[in-house]
Design a protein around this motif. Structure first.
Motif, PDB file in Angstrom:
ATOM      1  N   THR A  54       0.909  -1.355  -0.224  1.00 33.20           N
ATOM      2  CA  THR A  54      -0.231  -0.164  -0.181  1.00 33.20           C
ATOM      3  C   THR A  54       0.648   0.984  -0.006  1.00 33.20           C
ATOM      4  O   THR A  54       1.820   1.027   0.602  1.00 33.20           O
ATOM      5  CB  THR A  54      -1.176  -0.275   1.161  1.00 33.20           C
ATOM      6  N   GLY A  55       0.455   2.154  -1.173  1.00 30.03           N
ATOM      7  CA  GLY A  55       1.751   3.465  -0.855  1.00 30.03           C
ATOM      8  C   GLY A  55       2.528   3.459  -1.802  1.00 30.03           C
ATOM      9  O   GLY A  55       3.412   4.465  -2.180  1.00 30.03           O
ATOM     10  N   LEU A  56       3.240   2.492  -2.165  1.00 33.23           N
ATOM     11  CA  LEU A  56       4.070   2.200  -2.695  1.00 33.23           C
ATOM     12  C   LEU A  56       3.938   2.889  -4.604  1.00 33.23           C
ATOM     13  O   LEU A  56       5.517   3.494  -4.990  1.00 33.23           O
ATOM     14  CB  LEU A  56       4.821   0.389  -2.634  1.00 33.23           C
ATOM     15  N   ALA A  57       2.670   2.642  -4.931  1.00 34.88           N
ATOM     16  CA  ALA A  57       2.910   3.020  -6.292  1.00 34.88           C
ATOM     17  C   ALA A  57       2.370   4.284  -6.383  1.00 34.88           C
ATOM     18  O   ALA A  57       3.479   4.947  -7.284  1.00 34.88           O
ATOM     19  CB  ALA A  57       1.430   2.314  -6.805  1.00 34.88           C
ATOM     20  N   ALA A  58       2.443   5.119  -5.647  1.00 34.60           N
ATOM     21  CA  ALA A  58       2.045   6.540  -5.268  1.00 34.60           C
ATOM     22  C   ALA A  58       3.621   6.788  -5.194  1.00 34.60           C
ATOM     23  O   ALA A  58       3.811   7.915  -5.793  1.00 34.60           O
ATOM     24  CB  ALA A  58       0.959   7.212  -4.120  1.00 34.60           C
ATOM     25  N   ALA A  59       3.758   6.605  -4.073  1.00 29.96           N
ATOM     26  CA  ALA A  59       6.034   6.864  -4.290  1.00 29.96           C
ATOM     27  C   ALA A  59       6.412   6.871  -5.209  1.00 29.96           C
ATOM     28  O   ALA A  59       7.551   7.762  -5.123  1.00 29.96           O
ATOM     29  CB  ALA A  59       6.423   5.982  -2.413  1.00 29.96           C
ATOM     30  N   VAL A  60       6.636   5.776  -6.010  1.00 30.86           N
ATOM     31  CA  VAL A  60       7.495   5.516  -7.347  1.00 30.86           C
ATOM     32  C   VAL A  60       7.498   6.937  -8.177  1.00 30.86           C
ATOM     33  O   VAL A  60       8.017   6.946  -9.267  1.00 30.86           O
ATOM     34  CB  VAL A  60       7.654   4.426  -7.210  1.00 30.86           C
ATOM     35  N   GLU A  61       5.532   7.051  -8.412  1.00 29.93           N
ATOM     36  CA  GLU A  61       5.322   7.620  -9.451  1.00 29.93           C
ATOM     37  C   GLU A  61       5.775   9.048  -9.406  1.00 29.93           C
ATOM     38  O   GLU A  61       5.970   9.904  -8.692  1.00 29.93           O
ATOM     39  CB  GLU A  61       3.661   8.127  -9.465  1.00 29.93           C
ATOM     40  N   GLY A  62       5.644   8.800 -10.702  1.00 30.73           N
ATOM     41  CA  GLY A  62       7.163  10.255 -11.826  1.00 30.73           C
ATOM     42  C   GLY A  62       8.526  10.550 -11.185  1.00 30.73           C
ATOM     43  O   GLY A  62       8.494  11.695 -10.806  1.00 30.73           O
ATOM     44  N   THR A  63       9.055   9.673 -10.306  1.00 33.54           N
ATOM     45  CA  THR A  63      10.477   9.863  -9.528  1.00 33.54           C
ATOM     46  C   THR A  63      11.465   9.599 -10.534  1.00 33.54           C
ATOM     47  O   THR A  63      11.422   8.552 -11.617  1.00 33.54           O
ATOM     48  CB  THR A  63      10.902   8.915  -8.587  1.00 33.54           C
ATOM     49  N   SER A  64      12.996  10.110 -10.483  1.00 30.10           N
ATOM     50  CA  SER A  64      13.547  10.034 -12.119  1.00 30.10           C
ATOM     51  C   SER A  64      15.004   9.153 -11.071  1.00 30.10           C
ATOM     52  O   SER A  64      15.644   8.359 -12.110  1.00 30.10           O
ATOM     53  CB  SER A  64      14.173  11.565 -12.244  1.00 30.10           C
ATOM     54  N   ALA A  65      14.209   8.338  -9.500  1.00 26.92           N
ATOM     55  CA  ALA A  65      15.345   7.183  -8.977  1.00 26.92           C
ATOM     56  C   ALA A  65      14.581   7.027  -8.289  1.00 26.92           C
ATOM     57  O   ALA A  65      13.797   7.473  -7.399  1.00 26.92           O
ATOM     58  CB  ALA A  65      16.562   8.266  -8.884  1.00 26.92           C
ATOM     59  N   VAL A  66      15.340   6.085  -7.516  1.00 25.68           N
ATOM     60  CA  VAL A  66      15.419   5.176  -6.314  1.00 25.68           C
ATOM     61  C   VAL A  66      16.228   4.910  -5.568  1.00 25.68           C
ATOM     62  O   VAL A  66      17.121   4.365  -5.766  1.00 25.68           O
ATOM     63  CB  VAL A  66      14.222   4.360  -5.929  1.00 25.68           C
ATOM     64  N   VAL A  67      16.477   5.679  -4.265  1.00 24.10           N
ATOM     65  CA  VAL A  67      17.392   4.923  -3.611  1.00 24.10           C
ATOM     66  C   VAL A  67      17.047   4.393  -2.132  1.00 24.10           C
ATOM     67  O   VAL A  67      15.960   4.866  -1.823  1.00 24.10           O
ATOM     68  CB  VAL A  67      18.724   6.608  -3.075  1.00 24.10           C
ATOM     69  N   HIS A  68      17.256   3.484  -2.800  1.00 24.24           N
ATOM     70  CA  HIS A  68      16.536   2.097  -1.965  1.00 24.24           C
ATOM     71  C   HIS A  68      17.601   1.902  -0.017  1.00 24.24           C
ATOM     72  O   HIS A  68      18.255   1.164  -0.566  1.00 24.24           O
ATOM     73  CB  HIS A  68      16.063   0.274  -2.281  1.00 24.24           C
ATOM     74  N   CYS A  69      17.205   2.559   0.937  1.00 25.16           N
ATOM     75  CA  CYS A  69      18.462   2.889   2.259  1.00 25.16           C
ATOM     76  C   CYS A  69      17.033   1.389   2.923  1.00 25.16           C
ATOM     77  O   CYS A  69      18.233   1.762   3.874  1.00 25.16           O
ATOM     78  CB  CYS A  69      18.218   3.934   2.572  1.00 25.16           C
ATOM     79  N   ALA A  70      15.735   1.833   2.844  1.00 21.76           N
ATOM     80  CA  ALA A  70      15.388   0.736   4.328  1.00 21.76           C
ATOM     81  C   ALA A  70      15.516  -0.484   3.832  1.00 21.76           C
ATOM     82  O   ALA A  70      16.164  -1.027   3.496  1.00 21.76           O
ATOM     83  CB  ALA A  70      13.317   0.589   3.382  1.00 21.76           C
ATOM     84  N   THR A  71      15.625  -0.795   5.268  1.00 24.98           N
ATOM     85  CA  THR A  71      16.097  -2.820   5.459  1.00 24.98           C
ATOM     86  C   THR A  71      15.753  -3.339   6.526  1.00 24.98           C
ATOM     87  O   THR A  71      14.793  -3.322   7.151  1.00 24.98           O
ATOM     88  CB  THR A  71      17.522  -2.524   5.778  1.00 24.98           C
ATOM     89  N   ASN A  72      15.235  -4.876   5.952  1.00 24.06           N
ATOM     90  CA  ASN A  72      14.350  -5.528   7.195  1.00 24.06           C
ATOM     91  C   ASN A  72      15.499  -6.120   7.931  1.00 24.06           C
ATOM     92  O   ASN A  72      15.922  -7.319   7.052  1.00 24.06           O
ATOM     93  CB  ASN A  72      13.813  -7.068   5.898  1.00 24.06           C
ATOM     94  N   ALA A  73      15.701  -5.416   8.335  1.00 22.98           N
ATOM     95  CA  ALA A  73      17.485  -6.356   8.952  1.00 22.98           C
ATOM     96  C   ALA A  73      17.242  -7.304   9.643  1.00 22.98           C
ATOM     97  O   ALA A  73      17.981  -8.595  10.098  1.00 22.98           O
ATOM     98  CB  ALA A  73      18.132  -5.941  10.216  1.00 22.98           C
ATOM     99  N   VAL A  74      15.823  -7.702   9.816  1.00 22.85           N
ATOM    100  CA  VAL A  74      16.038  -9.399  10.694  1.00 22.85           C
ATOM    101  C   VAL A  74      16.197 -10.405   9.939  1.00 22.85           C
ATOM    102  O   VAL A  74      16.047 -11.473   9.589  1.00 22.85           O
ATOM    103  CB  VAL A  74      14.216  -9.667  11.699  1.00 22.85           C
ATOM    104  N   ARG A  75      14.609 -10.112   9.034  1.00 22.22           N
ATOM    105  CA  ARG A  75      15.157 -10.952   7.214  1.00 22.22           C
ATOM    106  C   ARG A  75      14.158 -10.559   6.119  1.00 22.22           C
ATOM    107  O   ARG A  75      13.618  -9.368   6.547  1.00 22.22           O
ATOM    108  CB  ARG A  75      14.232 -12.679   7.567  1.00 22.22           C
ATOM    109  N   GLY A  76      13.702 -11.521   5.425  1.00 25.21           N
ATOM    110  CA  GLY A  76      12.894 -10.505   3.519  1.00 25.21           C
ATOM    111  C   GLY A  76      14.141  -9.052   3.086  1.00 25.21           C
ATOM    112  O   GLY A  76      13.266  -8.836   2.656  1.00 25.21           O
ATOM    113  N   GLU A  77      14.809  -9.456   3.777  1.00 22.14           N
ATOM    114  CA  GLU A  77      15.865  -8.192   2.494  1.00 22.14           C
ATOM    115  C   GLU A  77      16.173  -8.505   1.116  1.00 22.14           C
ATOM    116  O   GLU A  77      15.528  -7.237   0.958  1.00 22.14           O
ATOM    117  CB  GLU A  77      17.095  -7.764   2.718  1.00 22.14           C
TER     118      GLU A  77
END
Ligand SMILES: NC(=O)c1ccc[n+]([C@@H]2O[C@H](COP(=O)([O-])OP(=O)(O)OC[C@H]3O[C@@H](n4cnc5c(N)ncnc54)[C@H](OP(=O)(O)O)[C@@H]3O)[C@@H](O)[C@H]2O)c1
Length: 252
Positions: A54-77
């Motif tokens: 939820t919310g991801l499509a709107a978050a990336v809409e119209g962007t020139s790049a994504v810097v992916h720094c979120a991390t799932n430190a437990v598992r599921g990276e």
């Protein structure tokens, strides 16, 4: 100018990426699981749920790049990367920059295996990509040492060296990469010095004004052996300038 989305833009590294992008005059959108902070912000905000998407499509809409720094430190990276990359691809975003860790292709620590799997997700996504691997941040070494220094004796794994790097310098490099063209895997970004962990612990104790006896003990297991063998180091890529002592002085 189209914004650049920074996932995990609230984190240790992400905050620096956001700051350096803004310094470059680049509009920024921060993706977070949290609600937007109150009051005016120098960047846009997107509240996302990485699990449900939820919310991801709107978050990336119209962007020139994504810097992916979120991390799932437990598992599921890798799963987290898959969700972000799928949204980027659907939105036609031309460039995703992913931050990984030096030595993930050699080191058996489960979190590092997850980072390697996430690198593959990025490279196979069909979106233009850049992957930067960095060594351990000063902030992480500081957090570990301050936790280990709680008891009267500071117990360390014997024979482990670290090449800590300033997260601000890594953030600046990511901002530079995100405003450029997709570059694939770029040279690693390591700290200026490879240091004995016990040496860093003494520097930490001196600055914190804490008197502790340091005891180094050998541990069991493959991950410990990999650390002892320095598989997480990048001595040929000592790009960072800020030493651990300088980081400690800045914190004061
Ligand atoms: N720490 C190091 O020494 C080091 C070294 C090299 C590379 N890296 C890499 O750099 C990246 C950033 O590290 P960091 O130390 O800045 O991390 P961090 O401070 O923990 O921040 C990461 C952000 O990820 C989001 N997050 C946390 N748990 C999550 C989950 N389960 N699912 C989705 N998002 C989650 C949080 O943002 P919200 O709460 O706002 O959603 C958090 O602010 C990571 O990919 C890490 O592997 C770290």
């Amino acid at each position: 100018m189209s914004p650049i989305l920074v996932t995990g833009g609230t984190g240790t590294l992400g905050r620096h990426v956001v700051r350096y992008l803004l310094d470059r005059g680049q509009p920024v959108r921060v993706a977070s699981r949290r609600r937007a902070p109150a009051g005016p912000q120098p960047h846009e905000w997107a509240t996302v749920d990485y699990r449900g998407g939820t919310g991801l499509a709107a978050a990336v809409e119209g962007t020139s790049a994504v810097v992916h720094c979120a991390t799932n430190a437990v598992r599921g990276e890798a799963e987290l990367a898959r969700t972000v990359l799928a949204a980027a691809k659907d939105a036609g975003c031309p460039h995703v920059v992913y931050i990984s860790i030096a030595g993930v292709d050699r080191h058996p620590l489960p979190y590092y295996r997850g980072k390697l799997a996430a690198e593959r997700v990025v490279a196979d996504s069909g979106v233009g990509w850049t992957v930067l691997r960095a060594t351990q941040f000063h902030d992480l070494v500081y957090r570990i040492l301050s936790a280990l220094a709680r008891p009267p004796v500071l117990v360390l794994p014997q024979g482990v060296r670290v090449q800590p790097v300033d997260s601000g310098e890594v953030g600046a490099r990511l901002a530079e990469l995100a405003t450029g063209a997709p570059s694939g895997r770029v040279p690693d970004f390591g700290g200026p010095e490879v240091r004995e962990l016990s040496d860093l612990a003494r520097a930490y104790l001196d600055t914190a004004g804490r008197a502790r006896k340091i005891v180094s003990v050998p541990l069991a297991g493959r991950s410990y052996r990999a650390y002892r063998d320095g598989l997480h180091l990048a001595p040929g890529h000592a790009e960072g300038r800020v030493t651990f002592e300088e980081f400690l002085a800045q914190r004061r």
